[in-house]
Design a protein around this motif. Sequence first.
Motif, mmCIF file in Angstrom:
data_model
loop_
_atom_site.group_PDB
_atom_site.id
_atom_site.type_symbol
_atom_site.label_atom_id
_atom_site.label_comp_id
_atom_site.label_asym_id
_atom_site.label_seq_id
_atom_site.Cartn_x
_atom_site.Cartn_y
_atom_site.Cartn_z
ATOM 1 N N LEU A 119 0.812 -1.221 0.000
ATOM 2 C CA LEU A 119 0.000 0.000 0.000
ATOM 3 C C LEU A 119 0.844 1.268 0.000
ATOM 4 N N MET A 120 2.159 1.116 -0.042
ATOM 5 C CA MET A 120 3.034 2.291 0.041
ATOM 6 C C MET A 120 2.751 3.311 -1.061
ATOM 7 N N LEU A 121 2.718 2.854 -2.310
ATOM 8 C CA LEU A 121 2.517 3.775 -3.428
ATOM 9 C C LEU A 121 1.124 4.406 -3.406
ATOM 10 N N PRO A 122 0.029 3.630 -3.204
ATOM 11 C CA PRO A 122 -1.287 4.286 -3.115
ATOM 12 C C PRO A 122 -1.375 5.296 -1.980
ATOM 13 N N ILE A 123 -0.780 4.979 -0.840
ATOM 14 C CA ILE A 123 -0.813 5.922 0.286
ATOM 15 C C ILE A 123 -0.039 7.193 -0.063
ATOM 16 N N TYR A 124 1.105 7.024 -0.706
ATOM 17 C CA TYR A 124 1.910 8.191 -1.079
ATOM 18 C C TYR A 124 1.146 9.102 -2.036
ATOM 19 N N LEU A 125 0.499 8.490 -3.044
ATOM 20 C CA LEU A 125 -0.260 9.293 -4.007
ATOM 21 C C LEU A 125 -1.431 10.002 -3.328
ATOM 22 N N LEU A 126 -2.088 9.291 -2.407
ATOM 23 C CA LEU A 126 -3.224 9.897 -1.698
ATOM 24 C C LEU A 126 -2.770 11.048 -0.806
ATOM 25 N N VAL A 127 -1.687 10.848 -0.101
ATOM 26 C CA VAL A 127 -1.170 11.900 0.783
ATOM 27 C C VAL A 127 -0.731 13.115 -0.017
ATOM 28 N N ARG A 128 -0.097 12.869 -1.154
ATOM 29 C CA ARG A 128 0.334 14.003 -1.993
ATOM 30 C C ARG A 128 -0.857 14.750 -2.568
ATOM 31 N N ALA B 192 0.667 13.559 7.313
ATOM 32 C CA ALA B 192 1.045 12.516 6.354
ATOM 33 C C ALA B 192 1.355 11.193 7.044
ATOM 34 N N LEU B 193 1.639 11.243 8.335
ATOM 35 C CA LEU B 193 1.842 10.018 9.113
ATOM 36 C C LEU B 193 0.610 9.663 9.934
ATOM 37 N N ILE B 194 -0.046 10.678 10.495
ATOM 38 C CA ILE B 194 -1.181 10.407 11.394
ATOM 39 C C ILE B 194 -2.316 9.731 10.644
ATOM 40 N N VAL B 195 -2.651 10.229 9.457
ATOM 41 C CA VAL B 195 -3.767 9.645 8.694
ATOM 42 C C VAL B 195 -3.494 8.184 8.329
ATOM 43 N N PRO B 196 -2.344 7.828 7.732
ATOM 44 C CA PRO B 196 -2.092 6.399 7.457
ATOM 45 C C PRO B 196 -1.995 5.541 8.711
ATOM 46 N N TYR B 197 -1.421 6.081 9.787
ATOM 47 C CA TYR B 197 -1.329 5.309 11.025
ATOM 48 C C TYR B 197 -2.722 4.956 11.545
ATOM 49 N N LEU C 173 7.184 4.760 6.476
ATOM 50 C CA LEU C 173 6.403 5.936 6.087
ATOM 51 C C LEU C 173 7.067 7.216 6.585
ATOM 52 N N ALA C 174 7.563 7.189 7.809
ATOM 53 C CA ALA C 174 8.203 8.386 8.363
ATOM 54 C C ALA C 174 9.432 8.789 7.561
ATOM 55 N N ASN C 175 10.122 7.815 7.010
ATOM 56 C CA ASN C 175 11.330 8.112 6.248
ATOM 57 C C ASN C 175 11.007 8.704 4.872
ATOM 58 N N TYR C 176 9.912 8.249 4.258
ATOM 59 C CA TYR C 176 9.589 8.692 2.904
ATOM 60 C C TYR C 176 8.677 9.921 2.873
ATOM 61 N N PHE C 177 7.838 10.087 3.881
ATOM 62 C CA PHE C 177 6.823 11.139 3.826
ATOM 63 C C PHE C 177 7.259 12.438 4.488
ATOM 64 N N LEU C 178 8.332 12.416 5.270
ATOM 65 C CA LEU C 178 8.810 13.628 5.939
ATOM 66 C C LEU C 178 10.226 13.934 5.475
ATOM 67 N N SER C 179 10.426 15.130 4.920
ATOM 68 C CA SER C 179 11.758 15.523 4.468
ATOM 69 C C SER C 179 12.332 16.674 5.284
ATOM 70 N N THR C 180 11.466 17.432 5.973
ATOM 71 C CA THR C 180 11.946 18.515 6.833
ATOM 72 C C THR C 180 12.523 17.934 8.119
ATOM 73 N N ASP C 181 13.721 18.374 8.434
ATOM 74 C CA ASP C 181 14.444 17.763 9.548
ATOM 75 C C ASP C 181 13.709 17.903 10.884
ATOM 76 N N LYS C 182 13.142 19.084 11.139
ATOM 77 C CA LYS C 182 12.519 19.319 12.446
ATOM 78 C C LYS C 182 11.211 18.551 12.610
ATOM 79 N N LEU C 183 10.675 17.973 11.525
ATOM 80 C CA LEU C 183 9.429 17.217 11.605
ATOM 81 C C LEU C 183 9.660 15.726 11.772
ATOM 82 N N ARG C 184 10.873 15.257 11.622
ATOM 83 C CA ARG C 184 11.142 13.822 11.590
ATOM 84 C C ARG C 184 10.917 13.176 12.945
ATOM 85 N N THR C 185 10.675 11.872 12.896
ATOM 86 C CA THR C 185 10.437 11.112 14.119
ATOM 87 C C THR C 185 11.729 10.456 14.602
#
Length: 276
Positions: free
Chosen positions: A121-130, A140-145, A212-224
Amino acid sequence: MVKNIRASIPHVLLMLYLLAILFPFLFVIFSSFKQDNNEIALHPFGLPTNWVFSNYVEAWVNAKIGTYFWNSMYISVLSSAGTIILGAMFAFAVTRMRHRRWSLFLYSLILAGMLIPNNALMLPIYLLVRKLGILDTHLALIVPYVANAIPFTIIILAAFMRSLPGEIEEAAVMDGLRAPGIFAKIVIPLTVPAIVTVFIVNFLGNWNEFLLANYFLSTDKLRTLPVGMVQFRDQYQMNYAQMSAGIVYSVVPVIVIYAILQEKIIEGVTAGGVKG
């Protein structure tokens, strides 16, 4: 004598298994208090010569472990709470719905959702989030979680709700309560043990999630924290003592929660598996 030896064999094997499991973590804890890489290399499995607590302070401040830690905590708690609210309402509906065929169909649909591998489901989730415009935000993490944990949540909560005596709800109806009141004032308080169990299991899954956290978050201060730990390794790869301190930060909350509430986790999962 022979009987006692036979009885002690399972305990000895379990102790050896426990030591094998805990040994890597003990190595990390001891390394986190050592002075530098030389001490770790010379005495990799020994106790620290001098206990250096500043490794934890420097890892928390310099490597932004504190920022990643609170991001993970906030996302995990909010996702788990959202899953509980939606899952409890759905479980109440399917267990008390008068139209049994619709109830069975919807419940089967939820069970079928668990058969799909998350990686597929990675690709469908990514397209939906985008498409929703929430990429590189915590949503982008809370909704899929929340969506990912709903099937398991419904199965456990529905099993508990089915076990509740119907006479209690009949008495509530006689007192004038309607469906929302029965759900909020009768069913939810009686289902608290199952809710606690599901919350903990979902929290642990969200806390440790990396992909998901690695692919959906690119801003450093938002990372988990799991993603931040990888960066920490790259940035401080020459300081294994501070790296070990960061690993301890990521593991301790999980251990504390599980140690305190492990009985409720086992009870809830077992009851859900038997009654579901």
